[in-house]
Design a protein around this motif. Structure first.
Motif, PDB file in Angstrom:
ATOM      1  N   ARG A 183       1.797   0.110  -3.769  1.00  0.00           N
ATOM      2  CA  ARG A 183       1.772   0.288  -2.746  1.00  0.00           C
ATOM      3  C   ARG A 183       3.476   0.053  -2.485  1.00  0.00           C
ATOM      4  N   ARG A 184       3.176  -1.378  -2.246  1.00  0.00           N
ATOM      5  CA  ARG A 184       5.253  -2.245  -2.218  1.00  0.00           C
ATOM      6  C   ARG A 184       5.607  -1.202  -2.646  1.00  0.00           C
ATOM      7  N   ASN A 231       2.737  -3.453   6.186  1.00  0.00           N
ATOM      8  CA  ASN A 231       1.392  -2.736   6.519  1.00  0.00           C
ATOM      9  C   ASN A 231       1.203  -3.141   4.676  1.00  0.00           C
ATOM     10  N   ASN A 232       2.007  -2.628   3.903  1.00  0.00           N
ATOM     11  CA  ASN A 232       1.999  -2.824   2.089  1.00  0.00           C
ATOM     12  C   ASN A 232       2.251  -4.495   2.045  1.00  0.00           C
ATOM     13  N   SER A 277       7.705   1.502  -1.202  1.00  0.00           N
ATOM     14  CA  SER A 277       7.113   1.273   0.359  1.00  0.00           C
ATOM     15  C   SER A 277       8.626   0.395   0.262  1.00  0.00           C
ATOM     16  N   GLY A 332      -0.515   3.680   9.958  1.00  0.00           N
ATOM     17  CA  GLY A 332      -0.759   4.109  11.372  1.00  0.00           C
ATOM     18  C   GLY A 332      -1.814   5.548  11.780  1.00  0.00           C
ATOM     19  N   ARG A 372       7.287   0.192   9.469  1.00  0.00           N
ATOM     20  CA  ARG A 372       6.095  -1.042   9.762  1.00  0.00           C
ATOM     21  C   ARG A 372       5.209  -0.661   8.596  1.00  0.00           C
ATOM     22  N   GLY A 373       5.287   0.637   7.837  1.00  0.00           N
ATOM     23  CA  GLY A 373       4.573   1.087   6.462  1.00  0.00           C
ATOM     24  C   GLY A 373       4.841  -0.518   5.401  1.00  0.00           C
ATOM     25  N   ILE A 430       6.641  -4.870  17.113  1.00  0.00           N
ATOM     26  CA  ILE A 430       5.317  -5.658  17.056  1.00  0.00           C
ATOM     27  C   ILE A 430       5.291  -7.688  17.424  1.00  0.00           C
ATOM     28  N   ARG A 461      -2.626   7.544   7.170  1.00  0.00           N
ATOM     29  CA  ARG A 461      -3.409   5.875   8.569  1.00  0.00           C
ATOM     30  C   ARG A 461      -3.217   5.076   7.491  1.00  0.00           C
ATOM     31  N   GLU A 462      -3.388   4.741   6.218  1.00  0.00           N
ATOM     32  CA  GLU A 462      -3.431   3.107   5.690  1.00  0.00           C
ATOM     33  C   GLU A 462      -1.594   2.433   6.502  1.00  0.00           C
ATOM     34  N   VAL A 463      -1.010   3.585   5.752  1.00  0.00           N
ATOM     35  CA  VAL A 463       0.575   2.937   5.721  1.00  0.00           C
ATOM     36  C   VAL A 463       1.204   3.052   6.819  1.00  0.00           C
TER      37      VAL A 463
END
Length: 127
Positions: free
Chosen positions: A56-57, A85-86, A60, A18, A81-82, A123, A14-16
């Motif tokens: 996480r970066r 977000n990261n 990604s 959405g 998108r992830g 976006i 969900r965090e990555v």
């Protein structure tokens, strides 16, 4: 019954990607796809994405390259998108896709650039 690993994976997913996308994927799962959604959430997100070996970066960046190599535009769109977000910047995404062009092939990179540009436009128009 969901496991602790599933719950951790669901939170990271969900965090990555959405919450709206993830919740829709889970809600739309049927008898045929429900087990795949559980597998992806528990093992991809709950087992691998929660490991401490890479941030996480970095994960990604790897996904951008892998999905370009595999020429998987639908998944790439999610992971652009992830990546944002990261904390991956648009310029860093461009550099990752340029690198992929050399090692994965120009046709795959062309598709990946199209997908990334589409995400950026979506976006920008929403903001």
């Amino acid at each position: 019954m969901p496991s602790e690993r599933f719950d951790k994976g669901l939170a990271v997913r969900r965090e990555v990607l959405g919450a709206a996308h993830v919740d829709k994927s889970l809600r739309e799962a049927d008898d045929f796809t429900r087990e795949l959604q559980a597998l992806v959430t528990e093992y991809c997100w709950g087992e691998v994405w929660t490991r401490e070996g890479l941030d996480r970066r970095t994960r990604s960046f790897l996904n951008l390259a892998f999905l370009t190599a595999l020429n998987r535009p639908h998944e790439l769109k999610l992971h652009v998108r992830g990546a944002l977000n990261n904390g991956v910047t648009r310029d860093e995404i461009k550099e990752a896709l340029l690198q992929a062009a050399i090692y994965c092939g120009v046709p795959a990179a062309l598709d990946s650039f199209r997908v990334a540009r589409e995400v950026f436009r979506e976006i920008d128009s929403a903001g």
